[in-house]
Design a protein around this motif. Structure first.
Motif, PDB file in Angstrom:
ATOM      1  N   GLN A  84       0.846  -1.193   0.000  1.00  0.00           N
ATOM      2  CA  GLN A  84       0.000   0.000   0.000  1.00  0.00           C
ATOM      3  C   GLN A  84       0.881   1.242   0.000  1.00  0.00           C
ATOM      4  N   MET A  85       0.284   2.362  -0.389  1.00  0.00           N
ATOM      5  CA  MET A  85       1.048   3.609  -0.549  1.00  0.00           C
ATOM      6  C   MET A  85       0.369   4.748   0.206  1.00  0.00           C
ATOM      7  N   VAL A  86       1.187   5.587   0.849  1.00  0.00           N
ATOM      8  CA  VAL A  86       0.723   6.826   1.467  1.00  0.00           C
ATOM      9  C   VAL A  86       1.286   7.978   0.637  1.00  0.00           C
ATOM     10  N   PHE A  87       0.385   8.815   0.125  1.00  0.00           N
ATOM     11  CA  PHE A  87       0.799   9.876  -0.787  1.00  0.00           C
ATOM     12  C   PHE A  87       1.202  11.142  -0.036  1.00  0.00           C
ATOM     13  N   GLN A  88       1.806  12.048  -0.779  1.00  0.00           N
ATOM     14  CA  GLN A  88       2.389  13.246  -0.196  1.00  0.00           C
ATOM     15  C   GLN A  88       1.354  14.195   0.382  1.00  0.00           C
ATOM     16  N   ASP A  89       0.289  14.433  -0.357  1.00  0.00           N
ATOM     17  CA  ASP A  89      -0.630  15.521  -0.004  1.00  0.00           C
ATOM     18  C   ASP A  89      -1.905  14.975   0.635  1.00  0.00           C
ATOM     19  N   PRO A  90      -2.064  15.125   1.949  1.00  0.00           N
ATOM     20  CA  PRO A  90      -3.282  14.608   2.586  1.00  0.00           C
ATOM     21  C   PRO A  90      -4.530  15.372   2.187  1.00  0.00           C
ATOM     22  N   TYR A  91      -4.363  16.573   1.603  1.00  0.00           N
ATOM     23  CA  TYR A  91      -5.513  17.348   1.155  1.00  0.00           C
ATOM     24  C   TYR A  91      -6.064  16.821  -0.167  1.00  0.00           C
ATOM     25  N   ALA A 150      -4.977   8.832   6.071  1.00  0.00           N
ATOM     26  CA  ALA A 150      -4.335   8.211   4.907  1.00  0.00           C
ATOM     27  C   ALA A 150      -3.482   7.016   5.330  1.00  0.00           C
ATOM     28  N   ILE A 151      -2.800   7.126   6.461  1.00  0.00           N
ATOM     29  CA  ILE A 151      -2.009   6.001   6.983  1.00  0.00           C
ATOM     30  C   ILE A 151      -2.931   4.869   7.405  1.00  0.00           C
ATOM     31  N   ALA A 152      -4.036   5.210   8.074  1.00  0.00           N
ATOM     32  CA  ALA A 152      -5.004   4.178   8.471  1.00  0.00           C
ATOM     33  C   ALA A 152      -5.561   3.448   7.256  1.00  0.00           C
TER      34      ALA A 152
END
Length: 256
Positions: A84-91, A150-152
């Protein structure tokens, strides 16, 4: 055998009669439960490595293997259960019209997992938010809270490999440490393997056991955390990155 093995990876983007090589002969190996960094200036190709690994960018040449087996193209559900991937921009990475409950439950439904409500509540607890956030919308959350969601979302399928694309660069400095410490704790608790992309060498030094330095789509140097902290580099480019990351000291103004 390394858990993740990338050999001679090449990515070329074409359009309007032009061809741009984003990656040229990139090779790296990541051990199980390792935290591996990829650093470089903007446009160096570091994020393209992650996108190629998870199937968001087509690969021109080379090989990507996990546990000695080539990854399928296109990626299948079994791959995304594991990576899985967590992207840069949480917005930008959360749908603005979906509640947090829907954001987290959707992957569970797609993959046919049961006990959806219990898993969603547990995922929120795991990232320090709690069940009270389930029915909020992204605009009701701070940047740090959105990145925790996003991490969850990345963890809710219980993967073993997490790709982190500048996960704190869009956050205030006061929140960055909290998110990095959360990622550290989750890796230790769950035996996760991380590949972290960042331009911030302080973040990489804190998070990663080993790293590669990229320039113009190529790996120019590989270092351990200890070598990075001791500034034991062989490449001028890496030394320049270290200098830029440390900032500069302004000379005292001369009296007039």
């Amino acid at each position: 055998m390394a858990l993740i093995d990338i050999e001679n990876l090449e990515v070329t983007f074409s359009g309007g009669g032009r061809h741009v090589r984003a990656l040229t002969g990139v090779s790296l190996a990541v051990e199980e439960e390792d935290s591996f960094g990829i650093v470089g200036e903007s446009g160096s190709g570091k994020s393209t490595v992650l996108r190629a690994l998870c199937g968001l960018t087509p690969v021109t040449a080379g090989r990507i293997s996990i546990d000695g087996k080539p990854v399928p193209s296109p990626r299948d559900q079994a791959f995304y259960r594991r990576v899985q991937m967590v992207f840069q921009d949480p917005y930008a990475s959360l749908h603005p019209r979906h509640t947090i409950d829907r954001v987290l439950s959707e992957p569970l439904v797609i993959h046919g997992l049961d006990h959806v409500e219990k898993r969603v509540e547990q995922a929120l607890e795991d990232v320090g938010l709690g069940a009270g956030f389930r029915f909020r919308y992204p605009h009701q959350l701070s940047g740090g809270q959105r990145q925790r969601v996003a991490i969850a979302r990345a963890l809710i399928l219980e993967p073993k490999i997490i790709l982190l694309d500048e996960p704190t660069s869009a956050l205030d400095a006061s929140i960055q440490a909290e998110v990095l410490n959360l990622l550290d704790r989750l890796r230790a608790q769950r035996g996760l393997t991380y590949i972290l992309v960042s331009h911030d060498l302080a973040v990489v030094s804190h998070m990663c056991d080993r790293l590669v330095v990229m320039q113009s789509g190529e790996v120019v140097e590989e270092l351990t955390r200890e070598a990075l902290q001791a500034h034991e580099t062989t490449q001028t480019y890496t030394r320049n990155l270290l200098t830029a990351s440390a900032g500069f000291t302004r000379s005292p103004a001369r009296p007039r």
